[in-house]
Scaffold this active site. Structure first.
Site, mmCIF file in Angstrom:
data_model
loop_
_atom_site.group_PDB
_atom_site.id
_atom_site.type_symbol
_atom_site.label_atom_id
_atom_site.label_comp_id
_atom_site.label_asym_id
_atom_site.label_seq_id
_atom_site.Cartn_x
_atom_site.Cartn_y
_atom_site.Cartn_z
ATOM 1 N N ASP A 133 29.165 -99.656 13.064
ATOM 2 C CA ASP A 133 30.468 -99.686 12.386
ATOM 3 C C ASP A 133 31.261 -98.412 12.696
ATOM 4 O OD1 ASP A 133 32.549 -99.849 10.565
ATOM 5 O OD2 ASP A 133 31.279 -99.764 8.786
ATOM 6 N N HIS A 193 32.645 -97.845 4.054
ATOM 7 C CA HIS A 193 32.230 -97.597 5.437
ATOM 8 C C HIS A 193 31.755 -96.159 5.626
ATOM 9 C CE1 HIS A 193 34.013 -101.414 6.849
ATOM 10 N NE2 HIS A 193 34.905 -101.185 5.907
#
Length: 568
Positions: free
Chosen positions: A208, A382
């Site tokens: 990610d 995130h």
């Protein structure tokens, strides 16, 4: 049983002779959303995630965008399964349009499965997916692949990384993640499995990239719980309205728990908010005390300071609960000076203007609005830069592909990989449709497959470069002119020419221009009638040409012209 073992042994022998592994993203590279990656080994395919992306500002009337799956349709018989990392829209949202065409099993958590099922019902496909539920630590065999589910943290429960075991080595696909030491649901990241995989050897890490530009570590979700406590204590005399993502169930749990501690009842506003909370509570992902949630009608008879409203609309979506409240048109919730509105989210790239307009309208209603990041009302789901570095340290991959981010994020993440010791030649920045092939211990790009965005309007699929958007943009910019002509068998008009406009600078009040347009249409018809062998289907083109000649005298832009010809 013996026959099954013989078949597996045959597959292993065939792949051992000439193992070849290909990674091909069809979405999620250079963009936020529509994540979909295809893994191929021999004749076996698996898919990781199948998400949507919200439309860009110039995609007029488009509801959302999904990946082009033509490559998957061509190889449908070879696809073994779809694996879902977590239940966010950008990872599951395309399934109602993709699953019925592929008809393969879906491996996911119970929560993700419930969210997918809600979407399938909304889309009214009539298709019954083959859900196969998994838990952290489970391993699933699909052809020559074995997929291991690893617990990580995100803004929704049951967020998994995947360790994809192949004949060439292990691929670690992180999904969306962060390393939260004090997660709201108590499920900590599985550091030990990542470290074990690193010790055994990781061929490829796909990680990610969303927050690679943010230094340090992403704050824990527990920080938000403390912020809610503070605001509930400071604003005891006000009704509190909180807008957040309907899928952010960890935050929803904190809001509900805080409301219970401060003796407030919770009102859910927004279809997706209500559906998600009901589903999560039913599956045991949310702890909702009896009587805590009340309807908007019941809340009308309660003191304002005994109510908290949990609503959709944190991204300024035009028909969401918060936006309807800000416009003063929500049927149950009317905002005023006695309200505190908390927007517990940051704008998705592209939504900044919508969110800003919503905030301005909320202030105009007289409400106090808290939306600044400095107030610690939102933390990302995130990983930031330090956590991404920790992922490299744990897995120690030979090859690296950044994913889940805009192009600059992928470039920055690739730079970080090189800083963390991954050889420059082993770092690949892929675009949607690229194919990265592994053979032995080598990796190389081998060309592209068809990939691109497919537009969804309601439940209808369209093509990005087709006529849909072009026609909508032309009509939005220059308006529409409809010309109606009635002709007899000898191509002579038998009724006056009718001209109507919509959204055009030209109108029926402009008599001289309309007279010119009518004359131009009649001239086109007369010339067409005199042309030997002329085909009727070419007459609309002649009418458009003549009308454009009239418009060209006063404008460089032409409205969309639609001739309607009736023959009697």
């Amino acid at each position: 049983m013996a026959e099954s073992e013989n078949k597996k042994a045959s597959v292993r022998r065939r792949l051992k002779r000439k193992p070849e592994l290909t990674v091909c993203p069809l979405g999620g590279m250079g963009e936020i959303g529509k994540n979909l990656t295809v893994f191929r080994c021999g004749d076996d395919f698996i898919i990781v995630d199948c998400g949507l992306k919200f439309p860009e500002e110039d995609m007029l009337g488009i509801d959302f965008v999904i990946p082009d799956i033509e490559y998957l349709i061509e190889n449908k018989s070879k696809i073994k399964a779809i694996f879902i990392t977590h239940g966010h829209e950008d990872h599951i949202g395309a399934l109602p349009f993709v699953l019925p065409r592929l008809d393969v099993p879906v491996y996911c958590s119970r929560l993700a499965g419930g969210l997918i099922e809600n979407k399938m019902v909304d889309a009214r496909t009539g298709y019954a997916p083959d859900y196969r539920y998994v838990c952290p630590g489970d391993r699933v065999t699909a052809g020559c692949f074995e997929v291991e589910f690893i617990q990580l943290c995100h803004s929704i429960p049951d967020a998994f990384a995947l360790a994809i075991h192949t004949p060439l080595g292990v691929i670690v696909h992180t999904g969306d993640f962060k390393f939260d030491p004090t997660p709201a649901d108590g499920n900590r990241p599985d550091y030990s499995t990542l470290a074990r995989l690193g010790d055994e050897g990781v061929l490829l890490l796909m990680s990610d990239s969303t927050n690679v530009e943010r230094p340090g570590s992403t704050p824990s979700e527990k920080v938000i719980g403390q912020t809610f406590e503070r605001f509930f204590r400071l604003y005891k005399d006000r009704r509190i309205v909180i807008a957040t993502f309907a899928s952010n169930l960890n935050r929803t749990q904190m809001i509900l728990a805080t409301a219970a501690r401060f003796n407030r009842k919770a009102v859910l506003v927004g279809r997706s908010m209500t559906a998600n909370v009901e589903l999560a509570a039913q599956l045991g992902y949310l702890d909702v005390p009896d009587g805590l949630i009340v309807s908007a009608q019941e809340a009308e008879h309660m003191p304002d300071n005994h109510v908290v409203v949990l609503t959709t609309g944190s991204q300024g979506e035009p028909f969401s609960g918060l936006v309807l409240m800000s416009r003063g048109v929500h049927r149950q919730v009317k905002l005023g000076p006695k309200d505190l509105v908390i927007i517990s989210a940051t704008p998705i790239p592209g939504n900044e203007k919508l969110v800003s307009q919503t905030v301005n309208r909320l202030f105009a209603c007289g409400a106090e609005v808290i939306y600044e990041r400095e107030e610690k009302i939102h933390v990302s789901g995130h990983a930031s830069r330090n956590e991404l570095m920790l992922m490299f340290s744990l897995t120690r991959p030979k090859f690296f592909v950044p994913c889940h981010g805009e192009y600059r994020h992928l470039v920055r993440h690739a730079q970080l990989a090189r800083e963390m010791g991954v050889a420059a030649k082993n770092v690949f920045i892929l675009q949607n449709g690229d194919q990265l092939r592994f053979s032995g211990q080598r990796a190389e790009m081998i060309g592209r497959v068809q990939a691109g965005p497919v537009l969804i309007d309601g439940v209808v699929l369209g093509e990005f470069e087709g006529s849909i958007l072009r026609e909508r943009r032309e009509m939005a910019e220059n308006g529409l002119v409809v010309v109606s002509v009635v002709l007899d068998a000898s191509m002579k008009p038998v009724a006056p020419v009718q001209i109507q406009t919509r959204g055009s600078v030209y109108s029926a009040d402009d008599g001289s221009t309309f007279g010119e347009l009518e004359s131009a249409v009649l001239t086109a018809v007369a010339q067409f009638a005199r042309t030997p062998g002329a085909k009727r289907e070419t007459l609309p083109t002649e009418i458009r040409k003549r009308i454009r000649e009239v418009f060209s005298k006063s404008s460089r832009n032409y409205p969309t012209i639609i001739p309607l010809i009736t023959y009697i």
